[in-house]
Design a protein around this motif. Sequence first.
Motif, mmCIF file in Angstrom:
data_model
loop_
_atom_site.group_PDB
_atom_site.id
_atom_site.type_symbol
_atom_site.label_atom_id
_atom_site.label_comp_id
_atom_site.label_asym_id
_atom_site.label_seq_id
_atom_site.Cartn_x
_atom_site.Cartn_y
_atom_site.Cartn_z
ATOM 1 N N LEU A 127 2.996 11.507 16.009
ATOM 2 C CA LEU A 127 1.763 11.136 15.316
ATOM 3 C C LEU A 127 0.605 11.161 16.308
ATOM 4 N N PRO A 128 -0.627 11.428 15.832
ATOM 5 C CA PRO A 128 -1.796 11.365 16.714
ATOM 6 C C PRO A 128 -2.164 9.908 16.985
ATOM 7 N N LEU A 129 -1.970 9.460 18.198
ATOM 8 C CA LEU A 129 -2.165 8.051 18.526
ATOM 9 C C LEU A 129 -3.280 7.879 19.551
ATOM 10 N N ALA A 130 -3.941 6.732 19.488
ATOM 11 C CA ALA A 130 -4.969 6.360 20.460
ATOM 12 C C ALA A 130 -5.146 4.854 20.377
ATOM 13 N N PHE A 131 -5.524 4.244 21.495
ATOM 14 C CA PHE A 131 -5.701 2.789 21.486
ATOM 15 C C PHE A 131 -6.997 2.380 20.782
ATOM 16 N N GLN A 132 -7.849 3.343 20.467
ATOM 17 C CA GLN A 132 -9.018 3.068 19.623
ATOM 18 C C GLN A 132 -9.292 4.278 18.750
ATOM 19 N N THR A 133 -9.531 4.024 17.478
ATOM 20 C CA THR A 133 -9.920 5.089 16.568
ATOM 21 C C THR A 133 -10.984 4.551 15.613
ATOM 22 N N VAL A 134 -11.775 5.447 15.061
ATOM 23 C CA VAL A 134 -12.908 5.053 14.213
ATOM 24 C C VAL A 134 -12.839 5.808 12.895
ATOM 25 N N VAL A 135 -13.086 5.081 11.794
ATOM 26 C CA VAL A 135 -13.262 5.699 10.482
ATOM 27 C C VAL A 135 -14.737 5.561 10.133
ATOM 28 N N GLY A 136 -15.413 6.680 9.989
ATOM 29 C CA GLY A 136 -16.859 6.686 9.822
ATOM 30 C C GLY A 136 -17.328 6.305 8.423
ATOM 31 N N TYR A 137 -18.542 5.772 8.363
ATOM 32 C CA TYR A 137 -19.179 5.441 7.076
ATOM 33 C C TYR A 137 -19.319 6.712 6.233
ATOM 34 N N GLY A 138 -19.018 6.580 4.942
ATOM 35 C CA GLY A 138 -19.163 7.706 4.025
ATOM 36 C C GLY A 138 -17.967 8.632 3.962
ATOM 37 N N THR A 139 -16.917 8.331 4.706
ATOM 38 C CA THR A 139 -15.708 9.152 4.632
ATOM 39 C C THR A 139 -15.121 9.063 3.221
ATOM 40 N N LYS A 140 -14.746 10.219 2.659
ATOM 41 C CA LYS A 140 -14.212 10.268 1.299
ATOM 42 C C LYS A 140 -12.898 11.032 1.281
ATOM 43 N N ASP A 200 -7.160 9.010 12.628
ATOM 44 C CA ASP A 200 -7.547 9.808 11.458
ATOM 45 C C ASP A 200 -6.511 9.762 10.331
ATOM 46 N N HIS A 201 -5.924 8.597 10.119
ATOM 47 C CA HIS A 201 -5.015 8.401 9.000
ATOM 48 C C HIS A 201 -5.400 7.115 8.276
ATOM 49 N N VAL A 202 -5.296 7.141 6.954
ATOM 50 C CA VAL A 202 -5.569 5.961 6.132
ATOM 51 C C VAL A 202 -4.442 5.816 5.123
ATOM 52 N N SER A 203 -3.988 4.596 4.934
ATOM 53 C CA SER A 203 -2.952 4.292 3.953
ATOM 54 C C SER A 203 -3.587 3.515 2.804
ATOM 55 N N PHE A 204 -3.209 3.853 1.563
ATOM 56 C CA PHE A 204 -3.868 3.282 0.397
ATOM 57 C C PHE A 204 -2.925 2.423 -0.432
ATOM 58 N N GLY A 205 -3.507 1.357 -0.982
ATOM 59 C CA GLY A 205 -2.815 0.529 -1.956
ATOM 60 C C GLY A 205 -3.684 0.416 -3.200
ATOM 61 N N PHE A 206 -3.125 0.780 -4.369
ATOM 62 C CA PHE A 206 -3.904 0.780 -5.606
ATOM 63 C C PHE A 206 -3.245 -0.140 -6.623
ATOM 64 N N VAL A 207 -4.042 -1.065 -7.164
ATOM 65 C CA VAL A 207 -3.542 -1.970 -8.209
ATOM 66 C C VAL A 207 -4.580 -2.068 -9.317
ATOM 67 N N THR A 208 -4.085 -2.284 -10.551
ATOM 68 C CA THR A 208 -4.969 -2.550 -11.683
ATOM 69 C C THR A 208 -4.585 -3.888 -12.300
ATOM 70 N N SER A 209 -5.567 -4.519 -12.918
ATOM 71 C CA SER A 209 -5.335 -5.845 -13.487
ATOM 72 C C SER A 209 -6.331 -6.105 -14.622
ATOM 73 N N PRO A 210 -5.910 -6.796 -15.674
ATOM 74 C CA PRO A 210 -6.864 -7.127 -16.742
ATOM 75 C C PRO A 210 -7.798 -8.256 -16.361
#
Length: 261
Positions: A173-186, A248-258
């Motif tokens: 995996l691409p590893l680093a002791f610091q990484t940044v996710v920029g504003y506006g990333t989609k 440069d990796h993001v993990s997602f969790g998606f939930v819906t609720s009434p």
Amino acid sequence: MKQVITSVCSLLLLLAPCHVFAEKAAIKAPPSALDISKENTYPNPTQDLPRLQPSELAKNLLDTSKIPIENPDLIRMFNETSISNAPLAVGYRAKIYLGQWPLNYESTETTVNWEYQQINRNFHDNRGGKTFHALSYHQDTQKIIQGGLTAPIKNAEDVKKMMLLKAMSKTNLPLAFQTVVGYGTKHSRVYNIAPSNLGYLTAYAPAVNEKGKVTFGEVYLVLKGNQRHLLIKNVTSQGIGAWIPVQDHVSFGFVTSPTPR
């Protein structure tokens, strides 16, 4: 004859180390984790830590040590060292103290926490809607994800380099002791929210948890005539762990609720 061959092969399987017959597979990302290297608005520098190749002199010196030496900075120092052969060096002796160094790192456990740090949350209220609503990831603020050692240790930067190299080779995996996710990333992946529901899409930065043991020792360069070798004294070991973010990796969790959560 066939039975004899089968018996010999079975015996070899029992006696030989497991790594002779099988390589440990690299860690595979789950479906919830996405590579955002192309979408990331912050260009993270590539963490380039190639294994340093020792020079001929350095290799000869390393071969004389009873303790394995993997520290790239120590190997680099040997690469920059030159020792001339002296034809009249009979009787010449010297023992040069090179300092106390972390010599090698032995990994005992490497795991990935795909939800190491929450970095974003997208939300939509579809309780008044009559059709499904498509929700996608959009980074609301720039996030800096820091890793680090889990305990104080001498020569921390040298130790981090060795741990990073070992973790990269074990996980691929691409590893680093610091990484940044920029504003506006989609990202274009769509999560559908049913009518009469609220939808929450939470983004996490993953990180590798690396655990192992560092071996320290006092390093001496011993010269005797035209012979030279390394002497390691006062060898000690210390357990250490580290969190190393996945770049440069993001993990997602998606939930819906009434009802709101």
